[in-house]
Design an enzyme around this catalytic site. Sequence first.
Site, short mmCIF file in Angstrom:
data_model
loop_
_atom_site.label_atom_id
_atom_site.label_comp_id
_atom_site.label_asym_id
_atom_site.label_seq_id
_atom_site.Cartn_x
_atom_site.Cartn_y
_atom_site.Cartn_z
N LYS A 66 -1.08 -1.74 -7.20
CA LYS A 66 -0.44 -2.78 -7.71
C LYS A 66 -1.91 -3.48 -8.46
O LYS A 66 -1.56 -3.81 -9.74
CB LYS A 66 0.34 -3.72 -6.85
CG LYS A 66 0.15 -5.22 -7.33
CD LYS A 66 0.86 -5.92 -6.33
CE LYS A 66 0.43 -6.85 -5.49
NZ LYS A 66 0.23 -7.84 -5.46
N ARG A 113 -11.03 0.95 8.85
CA ARG A 113 -10.36 -0.53 9.52
C ARG A 113 -9.45 0.02 10.42
O ARG A 113 -8.22 0.91 10.11
CB ARG A 113 -9.42 -1.00 7.88
CG ARG A 113 -9.81 -2.45 7.47
CD ARG A 113 -8.81 -2.37 5.49
NE ARG A 113 -8.30 -3.35 5.88
CZ ARG A 113 -7.15 -4.33 5.78
NH1 ARG A 113 -7.50 -4.13 4.17
NH2 ARG A 113 -6.35 -4.45 6.03
N ARG A 166 -6.94 5.10 4.31
CA ARG A 166 -7.36 4.32 3.16
C ARG A 166 -7.86 3.59 4.44
O ARG A 166 -9.08 3.21 4.22
CB ARG A 166 -6.51 3.14 2.64
CG ARG A 166 -7.27 2.57 1.23
CD ARG A 166 -6.88 1.06 1.25
NE ARG A 166 -5.66 1.01 -0.32
CZ ARG A 166 -5.15 -0.40 -0.10
NH1 ARG A 166 -5.20 -1.14 0.05
NH2 ARG A 166 -4.40 0.66 -1.30
N ARG A 169 3.55 -4.22 8.17
CA ARG A 169 3.10 -4.65 7.08
C ARG A 169 4.12 -4.15 6.47
O ARG A 169 4.80 -5.36 5.14
CB ARG A 169 1.58 -4.80 6.58
CG ARG A 169 0.35 -5.39 7.01
CD ARG A 169 -1.02 -4.44 6.95
NE ARG A 169 -0.88 -4.45 6.43
CZ ARG A 169 -2.40 -3.78 5.23
NH1 ARG A 169 -2.62 -3.50 6.09
NH2 ARG A 169 -2.68 -3.94 3.88
N ARG A 185 7.12 -15.19 -3.95
CA ARG A 185 7.14 -14.88 -2.29
C ARG A 185 8.27 -15.18 -2.12
O ARG A 185 9.14 -14.62 -1.54
CB ARG A 185 6.09 -15.39 -1.33
CG ARG A 185 4.73 -14.65 -1.85
CD ARG A 185 4.58 -14.10 -0.54
NE ARG A 185 3.42 -12.45 -0.93
CZ ARG A 185 2.35 -12.56 -0.65
NH1 ARG A 185 1.01 -14.12 -0.31
NH2 ARG A 185 1.54 -11.46 -1.44
#
Length: 380
Positions: free
Chosen positions: A201, A323, A317, A334, A278
Site C-alpha cells: 500500500k 522485528r 520483512r 494483525r 476505518r
Amino acid sequence: MADITIKGLTFEPYISQEEIAKQVERVAAEVKRDCVTDSPVFVCVLKGAFMFAAHLYRAINMPKSEIAFIRYKSYSGTETTGEMNKILGLNDDITGREVIIIEDIVDTGLTAHALRQDIEAMSPMSVKMVTLLYKPASLKVGKEPEYVGFEIPPKFIIGYGLDLDEQARGLSDIYVLKENNNQLHNNMLNIVIFGAPGSGKGTQSENLIAHYKLFHISTGDVLRDHIKRGTELGKTAKEFIDQGQLIPDELMIGILAQVIDDNKELAQNGVIFDGFPRTIPQAEALETLLNERGTCVSAVVGLEVPEQELIDRLVKRGQMSGRSDDNEETIKKRLDVYHNQTSPLQEFYKEKGLYRAIKGIGTIDGIFEDIKAAIDSINA
Ligand code: 5GP
C-alpha cells in the site's frame, strides 16, 4: 474575471467596473437634477468613498460646487460624554449651504445617521446622502440614503475603495466574499486506499501521489504530528491512546477537516486517504465532509494479496529488520484485525460502485498500471 484571495479569504467578482460606471453616471444625473442651488458642498467620507467620489464628482460636473474630504472618527470622550464622533477635515462654513454626503456603503446605518446629525447641527440649508452601495436588510437606524448606486444583500464586499484591513481598495471591480470558503475544486480526484500490512500500500500510494499530483493524508501521521506539537487536538487524542482506546470518530473527522481546509491549495488535484476511513461511520462522515465542500470520494482501491503471500512477505520483512513481533502468529492476528475492519468498508464502497479490487501480486509497475486503469475507468 477570476476569484481573488486576500488575507486568506476568497472573494469572487460581483460588480464589474462597467456596471459601476453606468450606475455612477445615473446617480450623478439624479443628484444634479435635484440640486436647488448651483453651488452645493459635497462631503466625501474617507477612506472608502474616495474612488466613488472622484468618479461621481466628475460626472456631476458643477463648476461652482465644492468638495470636502472628511474622516469621521469615533473616540472615547470623558466618562460623562462617553463615545463621541468627530468630523475631521471639514473646515468650510456650511451654514445655509446645500450639503450632499458621499458615502461608499451604508450597512447598519449607524455611521450615516450619526454623521448626518452632526452635519445638520451645523445649520446647512439641507443634507442629503448619496451612497454607492446600500444594504437595506442591514439598516438599523436612520433613513434610507436619498441616492443609491446599488442595493445589495447583507454580504461583505471589497474593491473600488472598499477595504479588507486596508487592502483591496484599489481594485477596479467590486468583489464579494464567497459564501463557503471551504469549497474545494469539484474536479478533484479523491482516492481511498485499502491494503493489509505487507500488501504494498505504501509504495502504490506514493505512485498515485506522484502520478495524479495528490495530497497525501495519513491520519496516523496527522495524529502523531498533533501529539508532538501538543495541540489541543493532540492532547485529547493522546488521552484516548494512553488509555488504550480508539480515537472517537468525531475527533478523527475534526482533525481531517482541519487538514483539508488548511491545505486547499496543495489538495487542489485531489487527496489520497491513507488509514482512513476505518469504520462505516467514518466513511459516512468522510462523505459528508467532502460533499459539504463540493466534492466526493472518486475511487476506492483495495490491494488484495492472498493471506499466505502476506504472511511470507511480513515474516521476511521481520527477519530483515529484526522485528521480534513479526512472527507468524502475531502477523496472522494483525491480518485478522485488518480484514474484520475493512470488509464492511469494502461492501460500503462496492454498493456505491466505487470499489476496485486490485491484485497486489506481480511487479510494482504492473500493479500500478492496473490501479490507474481502474481509477480511470471510474472517472472516464
Ligand atoms: P454602517 O454599519 O455604520 O452603516 O457602516 C460602517 C462602515 O462599515 C462602512 O462605512 C464601511 O466602512 C464598513 N462596511 C460595512 N459593510 C461593508 C462591506 O461589505 N465591505 C467593506 N469593505 N466595508 C463595509
